[in-house]
Structure formats: structure tokens, C-alpha cells
Motif scaffolding. Sequence first.
Motif, PDB file in Angstrom:
ATOM      1  N   UNK A 194     -18.105  -3.366   3.839  1.00  0.00           N
ATOM      2  CA  UNK A 194     -17.629  -4.380   4.773  1.00  0.00           C
ATOM      3  C   UNK A 194     -18.129  -4.140   6.198  1.00  0.00           C
ATOM      4  N   UNK A 195     -18.276  -2.873   6.572  1.00  0.00           N
ATOM      5  CA  UNK A 195     -18.707  -2.544   7.929  1.00  0.00           C
ATOM      6  C   UNK A 195     -20.203  -2.290   8.016  1.00  0.00           C
ATOM      7  N   UNK A 196     -20.902  -2.451   6.885  1.00  0.00           N
ATOM      8  CA  UNK A 196     -22.347  -2.211   6.838  1.00  0.00           C
ATOM      9  C   UNK A 196     -22.660  -0.809   7.346  1.00  0.00           C
ATOM     10  N   UNK A 197     -21.897   0.168   6.861  1.00  0.00           N
ATOM     11  CA  UNK A 197     -22.054   1.560   7.282  1.00  0.00           C
ATOM     12  C   UNK A 197     -22.548   2.395   6.111  1.00  0.00           C
ATOM     13  N   UNK A 198     -23.322   3.428   6.427  1.00  0.00           N
ATOM     14  CA  UNK A 198     -23.840   4.301   5.378  1.00  0.00           C
ATOM     15  C   UNK A 198     -23.175   5.670   5.383  1.00  0.00           C
ATOM     16  N   UNK A 199     -22.345   5.947   6.394  1.00  0.00           N
ATOM     17  CA  UNK A 199     -21.653   7.227   6.439  1.00  0.00           C
ATOM     18  C   UNK A 199     -20.383   7.096   7.276  1.00  0.00           C
ATOM     19  N   UNK A 200     -19.621   8.176   7.350  1.00  0.00           N
ATOM     20  CA  UNK A 200     -18.343   8.160   8.059  1.00  0.00           C
ATOM     21  C   UNK A 200     -18.511   7.853   9.545  1.00  0.00           C
ATOM     22  N   UNK A 201     -19.515   8.485  10.173  1.00  0.00           N
ATOM     23  CA  UNK A 201     -19.715   8.285  11.606  1.00  0.00           C
ATOM     24  C   UNK A 201     -20.002   6.822  11.919  1.00  0.00           C
ATOM     25  N   UNK A 202     -20.835   6.188  11.093  1.00  0.00           N
ATOM     26  CA  UNK A 202     -21.147   4.777  11.310  1.00  0.00           C
ATOM     27  C   UNK A 202     -19.907   3.914  11.127  1.00  0.00           C
ATOM     28  N   UNK A 203     -19.101   4.223  10.116  1.00  0.00           N
ATOM     29  CA  UNK A 203     -17.888   3.442   9.865  1.00  0.00           C
ATOM     30  C   UNK A 203     -16.922   3.554  11.037  1.00  0.00           C
ATOM     31  N   UNK A 204     -16.733   4.780  11.536  1.00  0.00           N
ATOM     32  CA  UNK A 204     -15.827   4.987  12.669  1.00  0.00           C
ATOM     33  C   UNK A 204     -16.364   4.290  13.914  1.00  0.00           C
ATOM     34  N   UNK A 205     -17.683   4.401  14.150  1.00  0.00           N
ATOM     35  CA  UNK A 205     -18.282   3.765  15.324  1.00  0.00           C
ATOM     36  C   UNK A 205     -18.099   2.252  15.282  1.00  0.00           C
ATOM     37  N   UNK A 206     -18.331   1.665  14.108  1.00  0.00           N
ATOM     38  CA  UNK A 206     -18.161   0.218  13.966  1.00  0.00           C
ATOM     39  C   UNK A 206     -16.701  -0.166  14.129  1.00  0.00           C
ATOM     40  N   UNK A 207     -15.809   0.657  13.584  1.00  0.00           N
ATOM     41  CA  UNK A 207     -14.383   0.394  13.743  1.00  0.00           C
ATOM     42  C   UNK A 207     -13.964   0.420  15.200  1.00  0.00           C
ATOM     43  N   UNK A 208     -14.514   1.364  15.965  1.00  0.00           N
ATOM     44  CA  UNK A 208     -14.230   1.435  17.400  1.00  0.00           C
ATOM     45  C   UNK A 208     -14.758   0.199  18.117  1.00  0.00           C
ATOM     46  N   UNK A 209     -16.003  -0.151  17.814  1.00  0.00           N
ATOM     47  CA  UNK A 209     -16.648  -1.274  18.502  1.00  0.00           C
ATOM     48  C   UNK A 209     -15.916  -2.583  18.245  1.00  0.00           C
ATOM     49  N   UNK A 210     -15.394  -2.749  17.026  1.00  0.00           N
ATOM     50  CA  UNK A 210     -14.714  -3.994  16.672  1.00  0.00           C
ATOM     51  C   UNK A 210     -13.220  -3.956  16.967  1.00  0.00           C
ATOM     52  N   UNK A 211     -12.765  -2.830  17.510  1.00  0.00           N
ATOM     53  CA  UNK A 211     -11.350  -2.733  17.837  1.00  0.00           C
ATOM     54  C   UNK A 211     -10.454  -2.564  16.632  1.00  0.00           C
ATOM     55  N   UNK A 212     -11.022  -2.087  15.511  1.00  0.00           N
ATOM     56  CA  UNK A 212     -10.235  -1.905  14.294  1.00  0.00           C
ATOM     57  C   UNK A 212      -9.408  -0.629  14.346  1.00  0.00           C
ATOM     58  N   UNK A 213      -9.895   0.358  15.107  1.00  0.00           N
ATOM     59  CA  UNK A 213      -9.176   1.618  15.246  1.00  0.00           C
ATOM     60  C   UNK A 213      -9.241   2.074  16.690  1.00  0.00           C
ATOM     61  N   UNK A 214      -8.321   2.947  17.071  1.00  0.00           N
ATOM     62  CA  UNK A 214      -8.303   3.564  18.391  1.00  0.00           C
ATOM     63  C   UNK A 214      -8.223   5.068  18.200  1.00  0.00           C
ATOM     64  N   UNK A 215      -9.061   5.821  18.917  1.00  0.00           N
ATOM     65  CA  UNK A 215      -9.023   7.279  18.827  1.00  0.00           C
ATOM     66  C   UNK A 215      -8.401   7.853  20.085  1.00  0.00           C
TER      67      UNK A 215
END
Length: 215
Positions: A194-215
Amino acid sequence: MIRVLLVSPSSGTRRALEHVVAQDPGLVIVGASDSLESLDGVIDQSRPEVIVLDPGPESHLPLPVLLKHGPSRKATPLVVLLEDLESEVGARALRAGARAALPHTASPKEIHAAIRAAAAGLASLPAAVAMTVLDGKSNDGARAPVDTGDHTLTPREGEILTLLGEGLVNKQIGVRLGISEHTVKTHLAAIYEKLDASNRAEAVATGLRRGLIML
């Protein structure tokens, strides 16, 4: 003690980084390299927990090129120091596999914090840059392109993505949520797609950029 490997083509920069890292008693320098090409061999010998990369004059190159060092590097968290850290550059660094992207003007405390966060599996950006990334805008105020495809995460997938951002591994996520490790892997596969990610770092980065998660 967190084992740190320093990488920069500049001997002066490596000495400066050594001085900065040595100020934190919880960090230990296990090696230094001036070559991106021979990084895998250095990693095999020093077994670092975090790599700090200052590409110097090469910082103008596309980040995927700078961050592509073979299978050994991919398993080691990376903190990148860049000459001109704009919001989109920082986001690209995270998507390319880095855990943190900092400007050369970062203070020793900021560098120490980024190293510790990377070792814990967390992604980090300077506060001002992170807010811009989360807002989805570039430095000129223009709205970043938004993928209009159906990439909505389920509540469970959102929980797992948040735990990824906290640095938990699959088994720990399963224990935290009361589900099997196999189920976690199934959810991860859906998140990556769904996030067009190939690894954990990409998934987290996309989640941050889209406002899906907050660290």
C-alpha cells in the motif's frame, strides 16, 4: 555501548566526526572508511550497529546511489550528514534506507541523538524538516504530489506501522498486539504494498510523510 562506523572521503571530516562521537560515553567508534565502494568489507570486520556517512562533495549525487552499498550495509542503520538538507532531500534519504538525515550544522547532541535513535530502529529528521515532511509540502510551500490510489491502512496495519517506527521487530510486535509473528508478516506485506515500500525504513518514512504515524 553502541558501535559506530564513520564513513567520509575527507580525512578532516572523519577526524571531526571522531571527536563528536567520542563525546558520548555510550558510543564507541569501531572503524572508519574513506571509500563507499569498500564499505561491505569494513562492515564485516568492524560489525557496527550504526553507520554515520558524510559524503562530502558527493552529497550532490542521488541518495539512492550514495546509499547503495550491497547487502551487508542494508542491515545496518545509517545516519547521513548532508550539505544542504531540504525537506524533500531528507524524505528521500529515509525512503532510500537511511534512518536519519542531518545537516552539517547539526550539534553534537543532535548527532548523538540520531545515532541512538537509529540503533533503536527509529527514523528521525530535524524538527523543522519533519514538520514540513509531515505537512506534505516542499520548502517553497507547494503541496507535494499525492498518490490518489487506494492506500488506506486498516487500523491494525496502522498499529503495526507505528510499532515499526518505534523500532520493534516482528516478534516484539506480535507480543505487543497479541498476534502471531506470521500474522505480523502478512500485515507487513500489505503495508509495503500500500505504501509502495520495499523495507521498514521506506514504510516508516512514507508513513511520516503522509501523516500516518508520529515519532
